[in-house]
Write an enzyme that holds these catalytic residues in place. Structure first.
Site, mmCIF file in Angstrom:
data_model
loop_
_atom_site.group_PDB
_atom_site.id
_atom_site.type_symbol
_atom_site.label_atom_id
_atom_site.label_comp_id
_atom_site.label_asym_id
_atom_site.label_seq_id
_atom_site.Cartn_x
_atom_site.Cartn_y
_atom_site.Cartn_z
ATOM 1 N N GLY A 1 -8.444 10.449 7.748
ATOM 2 C CA GLY A 1 -10.042 9.255 8.233
ATOM 3 C C GLY A 1 -10.593 8.906 7.084
ATOM 4 N NE ARG B 1 -8.200 0.256 -4.319
ATOM 5 C CZ ARG B 1 -8.344 -0.718 -3.921
ATOM 6 N NH1 ARG B 1 -8.464 -1.518 -2.249
ATOM 7 N NH2 ARG B 1 -8.436 -1.604 -4.712
ATOM 8 N NE ARG C 1 -4.557 -0.060 1.533
ATOM 9 C CZ ARG C 1 -5.439 0.553 0.837
ATOM 10 N NH1 ARG C 1 -5.467 1.891 1.332
ATOM 11 N NH2 ARG C 1 -6.233 0.183 0.314
ATOM 12 C CG ASN D 1 -15.003 11.495 -0.494
ATOM 13 O OD1 ASN D 1 -14.960 11.443 -1.976
ATOM 14 N ND2 ASN D 1 -15.734 11.255 0.128
ATOM 15 C CG ASP E 1 -16.116 9.346 4.073
ATOM 16 O OD1 ASP E 1 -16.212 9.288 2.899
ATOM 17 O OD2 ASP E 1 -16.916 8.294 3.917
ATOM 18 C CG LEU F 1 -7.171 9.662 -0.823
ATOM 19 C CD1 LEU F 1 -6.464 11.619 -1.486
ATOM 20 C CD2 LEU F 1 -6.097 8.973 -1.931
ATOM 21 C CG HIS G 1 -20.180 10.520 2.688
ATOM 22 N ND1 HIS G 1 -19.564 8.781 2.119
ATOM 23 C CD2 HIS G 1 -21.479 10.132 3.923
ATOM 24 C CE1 HIS G 1 -20.236 8.247 3.407
ATOM 25 N NE2 HIS G 1 -20.787 8.766 4.082
ATOM 26 C CG ASP H 1 -9.248 14.791 7.527
ATOM 27 O OD1 ASP H 1 -10.508 13.018 7.607
ATOM 28 O OD2 ASP H 1 -10.220 14.721 8.439
HETATM 29 C C1 GRF Z 1 -21.519 8.650 -4.965
HETATM 30 O O1 GRF Z 1 -22.133 8.825 -5.034
HETATM 31 C C2 GRF Z 1 -20.794 9.090 -4.268
HETATM 32 O O2 GRF Z 1 -20.979 10.189 -3.107
HETATM 33 C C3 GRF Z 1 -19.784 8.161 -3.238
HETATM 34 O O3 GRF Z 1 -19.311 7.128 -5.107
HETATM 35 C C4 GRF Z 1 -20.684 7.661 -5.818
HETATM 36 C C5 GRF Z 1 -20.018 7.672 -7.133
HETATM 37 O O4 GRF Z 1 -20.870 7.672 -7.675
HETATM 38 N N1 GRF Z 1 -18.296 8.540 -2.943
HETATM 39 P P1 GRF Z 1 -20.392 7.976 -9.433
HETATM 40 O O5 GRF Z 1 -19.674 7.171 -10.270
HETATM 41 O O6 GRF Z 1 -19.952 9.306 -9.651
HETATM 42 O O7 GRF Z 1 -21.707 7.452 -10.484
#
Ligand code: GRF
Length: 212
Positions: free
Chosen positions: A142, A90, A64, A106, A144, A92, A108, A140
């Site tokens: 962690g 993944r 890794r 990111n 999310d 980071l 989420h 960061d």
């Molecule tokens: C999204 O729902 C995002 O929130 C999550 O992974 C999904 C990716 O979707 N982290 P896509 O590949 O952009 O359609």
């Protein structure tokens, strides 16, 4: 603003960013799309648009540390101002985090800090919440856990499955992520490792989906 987008899957968020760029509502240039998976459909889409792509695979048993170094090298070689994780599955490591401190965001599929991790929609259903949504946050070390930049909410319906809820959340992701990128490009949102600065009452930062 030059942006590198990291993907592992379908790439609907990548498309949404590209659509916003085409529409003139997101002042960014995608300089590279980088994936840990050769099979990610997002790569094919990027290639179709003439965006440079790279794959930095991580297979079972791979070191890794070496992977983290290789990923940081690839991303850095494009000299992006911002790194966007759009479905990059993944965690980071230090090499990329250190090279782009406070410059990685990111998206989420849940209202953080609730339901972090790889199955935000299913976890929200299991948690019995009546509202869920999406969060754009600074990355960061962690899972999310970084500072929240913006969120959009959607209702959770009685007959929802993880798929139907996730689909409703993605509609919001596709609006929120390009908006945040644009606001960063415009200097309206500035990112620091531990905090996010944006004008008070900035409508980008909290959206509520219309009734569904
Ligand atoms: C999204 O729902 C995002 O929130 C999550 O992974 C999904 C990716 O979707 N982290 P896509 O590949 O952009 O359609």
């Amino acid at each position: 603003m030059d942006v590198a987008v990291l993907v592992s899957g379908r790439g609907s968020n990548l498309r949404a960013i590209c659509d916003a760029i085409d529409a003139g509502t997101c002042d960014a240039t995608i300089v590279a799309v980088i994936s840990d998976r050769k099979s990610a459909a997002a790569l094919e889409y990027a290639e179709g648009r003439g965006i440079p792509t790279r794959v930095v695979p991580l297979k079972k048993g791979d070191d890794r540390g070496l992977w983290n170094d290789a990923l940081a090298r690839e991303v850095s070689s494009f000299e992006p101002k911002l790194v966007v994780l759009a479905g990059f599955m993944r965690v980071l490591g230090a090499p990329l985090l250190d090279a782009f401190t406070g410059r990685i965001i990111n998206v989420h599929p849940a209202l953080l800090p609730s339901f972090p991790g790889h199955d935000g929609a299913q976890d929200a259903l299991d948690g019995g919440v009546r509202l869920s949504g999406c969060t754009v946050h600074v990355v960061d070390s962690g899972v999310d856990t970084g500072p929240i930049i913006a969120q959009a909410a959607v209702p959770v319906l009685a007959d929802d499955t993880a798929q139907t809820l996730h689909a409703r959340i993605q509609v919001q992701e596709h609006q929120l992520l390009p908006r945040v990128i644009h606001q960063i490009a415009a200097g309206a949102i500035t990112l620091h490792p531990l905090q996010v600065h944006a004008p008070a009452g900035d409508p980008t930062r909290a959206l509520v989906a219309p009734d569904v």
